[in-house]
Design an enzyme around this catalytic site. Sequence first.
Site, mmCIF file in Angstrom:
data_model
loop_
_atom_site.group_PDB
_atom_site.id
_atom_site.type_symbol
_atom_site.label_atom_id
_atom_site.label_comp_id
_atom_site.label_asym_id
_atom_site.label_seq_id
_atom_site.Cartn_x
_atom_site.Cartn_y
_atom_site.Cartn_z
ATOM 1 N N SER A 1 0.842 -1.236 0.034
ATOM 2 C CA SER A 1 0.023 -0.003 0.008
ATOM 3 C C SER A 1 0.796 1.207 -0.091
ATOM 4 O O SER A 1 1.521 1.479 -0.881
ATOM 5 C CB SER A 1 -0.975 -0.060 1.322
ATOM 6 O OG SER A 1 -1.784 0.971 0.957
ATOM 7 N N HIS B 1 -8.027 -5.085 -0.637
ATOM 8 C CA HIS B 1 -6.895 -4.098 -0.885
ATOM 9 C C HIS B 1 -5.631 -4.945 0.056
ATOM 10 O O HIS B 1 -4.504 -5.043 -0.360
ATOM 11 C CB HIS B 1 -6.874 -2.994 -0.125
ATOM 12 C CG HIS B 1 -5.904 -1.837 -0.217
ATOM 13 N ND1 HIS B 1 -5.217 -1.755 -1.386
ATOM 14 C CD2 HIS B 1 -5.211 -1.465 0.736
ATOM 15 C CE1 HIS B 1 -4.118 -0.955 -1.093
ATOM 16 N NE2 HIS B 1 -3.910 -0.888 0.245
ATOM 17 N N ASP C 1 -10.186 -5.155 -4.753
ATOM 18 C CA ASP C 1 -9.228 -3.934 -4.563
ATOM 19 C C ASP C 1 -9.678 -2.942 -5.373
ATOM 20 O O ASP C 1 -9.190 -2.795 -6.488
ATOM 21 C CB ASP C 1 -7.804 -4.321 -4.231
ATOM 22 C CG ASP C 1 -7.204 -3.036 -3.915
ATOM 23 O OD1 ASP C 1 -7.645 -2.044 -3.673
ATOM 24 O OD2 ASP C 1 -5.907 -2.933 -3.992
#
Length: 162
Positions: free
Chosen positions: A59, A136, A109
């Site tokens: 991320s 995600h 995601d």
Amino acid sequence: SLTHTLSLFVYMHLLSLSLQTQPGSGRTSGTLPHAFQALFMGILLRALALERPVVVAPSMSGVYALPWLAHNPAQAAGLVAVAPVLSAVTDTDLAKITTPTLVLYGSKDVSQGQRNAPRFQLLPQASVSVVAGAGHACYLDAPDNVNVQLRDFALRVAGKGK
């Protein structure tokens, strides 16, 4: 499981970055300005005395790892970018990352994976894997799947595998 993932990281000497202050849907704040993120990565690796690690960047950690690798592609054996945030990286920079790269993102995601999928193709040494049914944080939704892919990639780029 998380225990299995952590054991894999220790056994394989993997560096996982979690460089964010408030995780979740773009609410992360307090990161370094873009100009300093690549510099920070270099300093961190020197401080940890790591030579050519396999870097795992989930991320928001992508805004640190990707700019660093654009300017230092030979300093990592590999990169596992898990649903990376690409806001700090230009298309030109992505094309400069010649480090072997595994991009993982969940099929559910919508925040980073699906939105950035076309840009992942700009990474010249990347393979992209969509983790079925995962969101995600695909490593939480499908840890066994992600662990196998992570292990196989790390062994390959470290010269110890297939």
